[in-house]
Scaffold this active site. Structure first.
Site, PDB file in Angstrom:
ATOM      1  N   HIS A   1      22.928  -7.241  11.725  1.00  0.00           N
ATOM      2  CA  HIS A   1      22.607  -8.330  10.793  1.00  0.00           C
ATOM      3  C   HIS A   1      21.742  -9.416  11.444  1.00  0.00           C
ATOM      4  O   HIS A   1      21.192 -10.259  10.744  1.00  0.00           O
ATOM      5  CB  HIS A   1      23.876  -8.971  10.224  1.00  0.00           C
ATOM      6  CG  HIS A   1      24.697  -8.036   9.387  1.00  0.00           C
ATOM      7  ND1 HIS A   1      24.173  -7.365   8.312  1.00  0.00           N
ATOM      8  CD2 HIS A   1      25.991  -7.641   9.478  1.00  0.00           C
ATOM      9  CE1 HIS A   1      25.116  -6.603   7.771  1.00  0.00           C
ATOM     10  NE2 HIS A   1      26.235  -6.743   8.458  1.00  0.00           N
TER      11      HIS A   1
ATOM     12  N   ASP B   1      26.182   2.051   9.333  1.00  0.00           N
ATOM     13  CA  ASP B   1      27.191   1.035   9.015  1.00  0.00           C
ATOM     14  C   ASP B   1      27.287   0.893   7.485  1.00  0.00           C
ATOM     15  O   ASP B   1      26.299   1.105   6.766  1.00  0.00           O
ATOM     16  CB  ASP B   1      26.768  -0.295   9.657  1.00  0.00           C
ATOM     17  CG  ASP B   1      27.818  -1.397   9.555  1.00  0.00           C
ATOM     18  OD1 ASP B   1      28.533  -1.625  10.545  1.00  0.00           O
ATOM     19  OD2 ASP B   1      27.919  -2.026   8.471  1.00  0.00           O
TER      20      ASP B   1
ATOM     21  N   HIS C   1      27.385  -1.726   5.791  1.00  0.00           N
ATOM     22  CA  HIS C   1      26.534  -2.820   5.326  1.00  0.00           C
ATOM     23  C   HIS C   1      25.066  -2.555   5.670  1.00  0.00           C
ATOM     24  O   HIS C   1      24.775  -1.919   6.687  1.00  0.00           O
ATOM     25  CB  HIS C   1      26.957  -4.149   5.985  1.00  0.00           C
ATOM     26  CG  HIS C   1      28.394  -4.505   5.765  1.00  0.00           C
ATOM     27  ND1 HIS C   1      29.376  -4.184   6.673  1.00  0.00           N
ATOM     28  CD2 HIS C   1      29.009  -5.154   4.749  1.00  0.00           C
ATOM     29  CE1 HIS C   1      30.543  -4.630   6.226  1.00  0.00           C
ATOM     30  NE2 HIS C   1      30.361  -5.213   5.057  1.00  0.00           N
TER      31      HIS C   1
ATOM     32  N   ASP D   1      32.740   1.234   9.375  1.00  0.00           N
ATOM     33  CA  ASP D   1      33.383   0.545   8.242  1.00  0.00           C
ATOM     34  C   ASP D   1      33.167   1.301   6.925  1.00  0.00           C
ATOM     35  O   ASP D   1      33.522   0.799   5.860  1.00  0.00           O
ATOM     36  CB  ASP D   1      32.930  -0.919   8.137  1.00  0.00           C
ATOM     37  CG  ASP D   1      31.478  -1.152   8.463  1.00  0.00           C
ATOM     38  OD1 ASP D   1      30.714  -0.178   8.567  1.00  0.00           O
ATOM     39  OD2 ASP D   1      31.085  -2.331   8.600  1.00  0.00           O
TER      40      ASP D   1
END
Ligand code: Q9C
Ligand code: ZN
Length: 343
Positions: A160, A196, A198, A285
């Protein structure tokens, strides 16, 4: 497969994450690395090697020097302001205000450099974030010198983090820094595959205008999930980078069959790109029991896609990103690696 780690990644011991209007114990905790390291030993994946120090130069090849200095000094500036808690951004440059200068006050700086408010800065953040980069670069060096795969137990995660922004538990973009270092060391093309849950907004932003680093990401649709403001399929790159950014958003609740079909499509694109190195941003995740993810992967699915990734037959660097089901994080992450090794 060799793995790389650094005890200083555990120096980040934040006590506060802003979640649902409360300050809670952060999901991104030091125990995550302990669980992965324990599992590596338990299954005998291979040696767990200490990281070497690379300094700030490779970090500044990706991130703005002013941003790096901000991460270095934020905690002492926050303390100097007399605050009692951890440093959390509360105010932002937004539409119709200015973002062309950095305020003097720490509150203004935090908002300037933060992309989200959940992530607090505390005493050990700078050291841990630097150590996480050292872990990534040490693992990269092993892949480059041996051609063998390697795994970096990066923590805090990185995907991120953008050129001059932190958030989503990330400060320095480990995968992007490794990709840039690989290019500087002579790799012609690097592909980053981000699995991931996200979207890797930071990695996308860093390479959006470039065709020498391909960014491919599988993630939950940003209409429904963090980081919300990037990650849709129509973001394909710009200028020379047009076509070198590929997003595969999946709906909330996606099962492994749907996820695997997107992975195969993503891998076909990577194969056609013909990279000298594949960097896997390995977030687990996507696991069904993850406390913040909605996808439905089972532990054995991680082994399955690890095997699939070996089919690319490229030098491969795995770098840890997210994954918050701490009890199973070691099983799931290491299943990818043993699956890859078994193929
Ligand atoms: N209250 C990575 O997986 N939003 N970062 C959390 C929970 C932020 C995840 C919402 C999620 C960031 C590296
Ligand atoms: Zn994630």
């Amino acid at each position: 497969m060799l793995s790389f780690h650094d005890a200083r990644t555990q120096n980040r011991r934040s006590t506060s994450e802003l979640a649902g209007g409360l300050l809670v114990a952060p999901l991104e905790c030091p125990e995550r690395v302990d669980m992965i390291a324990a599992r590596i030993r338990e299954v005998g994946l291979g040696e767990l090697c200490p990281a070497q120090a690379y300094g700030r130069e490779p970090i500044e090849a990706v991130h703005d020097a002013d941003y790096v200095r901000f991460i270095e000094q934020a905690w002492s500036e926050w303390q100097a302001a007399g605050y009692d808690g951890e440093a959390i951004a509360t105010v932002w440059p937004t539409r119709r205000t200015r973002a062309d200068f950095v305020p003097r006050h720490i509150d203004g700086k935090l908002g300037y450099y933060a992309l989200a408010a959940e992530t607090a800065i505390e005493a050990g953040t700078w050291e841990a974030a630097r150590a996480s980069v050292d872990v990534a670069l040490s693992a990269l060096e092993h892949v480059r010198s041996s051609g063998e795969p390697a795994f970096g137990l990066c923590r805090p995660p990185g995907h991120h983090a953008a050129v001059d922004q932190y958030g989503g538990y990330c400060f320095f973009n480990n995968a992007a820094i490794a990709a840039q270092a690989a290019r500087a060391a002579g790799a012609a093309r690097v592909a980053i595959l981000d699995v991931d849950y996200h979207h890797g907004n930071g990695t996308q932003q860093i390479f959006y205008h470039r065709d020498d680093v391909l960014f491919t990401s599988l993630h939950c649709d940003p209409l429904d999930e963090f980081p919300y403001y990037l990650g849709r399929a129509d973001e394909i790159g710009t200028g020379a980078g047009e076509g070198a950014n590929r997003n595969h958003p999946l709906p909330p609740g996606a099962d492994y069959a749907a996820w695997r079909a997107e992975l195969e499509a993503a891998m076909a694109g990577i194969d056609a790109y013909d990279p000298d190195l594949v960097i896997v941003s390995l977030g687990v995740d996507t696991f069904a029991e993850d406390p913040i993810g909605s996808f439905r992967l089972a532990s054995e699915d991680f082994s399955d896609y690890g095997r699939l990734l070996a089919g690319l037959q490229r030098p491969t660097l795995f770098l840890m990103e997210g994954g918050y089901a701490v009890d199973e994080i070691g099983i799931n992450a290491v299943n990818v690696l043993t699956g890859f090794d078994s193929a």
